[in-house]
Scaffold this active site. Structure first.
Site, PDB file in Angstrom:
ATOM      1  N   HIS A 139     -77.621 -34.302 -14.744  1.00 11.54           N
ATOM      2  CA  HIS A 139     -77.412 -32.911 -14.378  1.00 11.54           C
ATOM      3  C   HIS A 139     -76.780 -32.826 -15.040  1.00 11.54           C
ATOM      4  CE1 HIS A 139     -77.383 -29.669 -12.225  1.00 11.54           C
ATOM      5  NE2 HIS A 139     -76.329 -29.373 -12.251  1.00 11.54           N
ATOM      6  N   GLU A 140     -75.335 -32.954 -15.742  1.00 18.02           N
ATOM      7  CA  GLU A 140     -74.955 -32.989 -16.541  1.00 18.02           C
ATOM      8  C   GLU A 140     -75.165 -32.495 -18.452  1.00 18.02           C
ATOM      9  OE1 GLU A 140     -72.320 -30.748 -15.711  1.00 18.02           O
ATOM     10  OE2 GLU A 140     -72.724 -31.450 -13.299  1.00 18.02           O
ATOM     11  N   HIS A 143     -77.243 -30.000 -19.167  1.00 22.73           N
ATOM     12  CA  HIS A 143     -76.947 -29.060 -19.613  1.00 22.73           C
ATOM     13  C   HIS A 143     -76.261 -28.928 -20.791  1.00 22.73           C
ATOM     14  CE1 HIS A 143     -75.954 -26.987 -16.187  1.00 22.73           C
ATOM     15  NE2 HIS A 143     -75.111 -27.837 -15.279  1.00 22.73           N
ATOM     16  N   GLU A 222     -78.699 -23.720 -12.904  1.00 25.97           N
ATOM     17  CA  GLU A 222     -78.610 -25.044 -12.340  1.00 25.97           C
ATOM     18  C   GLU A 222     -79.707 -25.651 -11.898  1.00 25.97           C
ATOM     19  OE1 GLU A 222     -75.309 -26.876 -11.134  1.00 25.97           O
ATOM     20  OE2 GLU A 222     -74.890 -25.118 -13.210  1.00 25.97           O
TER      21      GLU A 222
END
Length: 292
Positions: A139-140, A143, A222
């Site tokens: 997830h990071e 980003h 998100e």
């Protein structure tokens, strides 16, 4: 009360800097052209400076420690996972930091996608399985690969510019109307005081309204990062990670950092001002394969 005082003092300081720069450059702030230049300059400067200093600010805010050499098996696994996922997304491996916090959390920051930082809490390392933590890291990494930090800076800069421009444009009109209805001495000084009060009030109101835009973008960031993580490691792992976040303590990170964390404060007084969607909505989006 302290925040209001700081806001007023900051606004006064910004106005003084505005006046100095406009005087030195010869730009007239009472023209649309001059006001637009001034608004753009100061609308973007704060956002860009925050982006440039983001890694330093982030590490200091959570008292994080950059891991250069693994000290245990968990850190070895963490470094290897970040390295593999970075290769998968075609970016240079970001720096890795660990910070002490009981909540399950992680965040990514940095001015460039190839010069970024990923930080994870000890609460995450202690309470998540490897599969769940793998999904959070993905997830990071998403980003970073998507350039979300830079895009967020641009969005914030544009929003700031419009807030400053509209506030001061309307303040000038209001102060001019009020001064035209007075025949008193020291009109110019009183006019400046009215301008300051009105512009401060309008910037506060428009700033609150503008945060709806930036928070909307933050929430959609998100969703897309969740979807990207699901593509990288599997939807089941990402859903399991989000379910695990439900058991976490309330995030301890500062308000300035929480928008960059995977586990944010979604229970805002008004959902329009929440930096993160609810965990239930994020899980539902993954089940429905939205944003994928």
């Amino acid at each position: 009360m302290t925040r209001i005082v700081l806001f007023l003092l900051t606004n006064l300081a910004v106005m003084l800097i505005f006046s100095l720069i406009l005087f030195l450059t010869g730009i007239q702030s009472n023209t649309i052209y001059g006001l637009l230049i001034m608004s753009g300059l100061f609308g973007f400067s704060g956002s860009i400076l925050s982006l440039i200093l983001s890694k330093w600010i982030a590490l200091r805010s959570v008292n994080g420690e950059i891991i250069t050499h693994p000290r245990n098996e968990v850190e070895s696994w963490l470094i290897n996972t970040v390295r593999q996922q970075s290769i998968q997304k075609g970016i240079i491996m970001p720096q890795i930091a660990v910070y002490h916090a009981t909540d399950i959390n992680a965040f990514a920051t940095g001015a460039r996608r190839n010069s970024a930082l990923i930080a994870v809490s000890t609460g995450l390392l202690e309470n998540m399985t490897h599969h769940e933590a793998e999904a959070v890291i993905a997830h990071e990494i998403s980003h970073i690969a998507n350039g979300d930090m830079i895009t967020m800076t641009l969005v914030q800069g544009v929003v700031n510019t419009f807030v400053i421009f509209i506030s001061r444009f309307l303040s000038q009109i209001i102060s001019n109307v009020m001064s035209s209805n007075r025949n008193e001495n020291n009109t110019e000084e009183k006019n400046s005081f009215v301008y300051f009060l009105v512009s401060t009030f309008l910037e506060l109101i428009f700033g609150i309204l503008a945060s709806i835009i930036t928070m909307w973008f933050s929430r959609h960031r998100e969703f897309y990062a969740d979807a990207s993580s699901a593509k990288m490691v599997g939807r089941e792992k990402m859903i399991a990670a989000l379910n695990r976040l439900k058991t976490s303590h309330e995030p301890q990170e500062s308000d300035s950092m929480i928008a960059f964390c995977i586990n944010g404060k979604s229970k805002s007084f008004l959902k329009l001002f929440a930096s993160h969607p609810s965990l239930e909505n994020r899980i539902e989006a993954l089940y429905n394969q939205e944003y994928m």
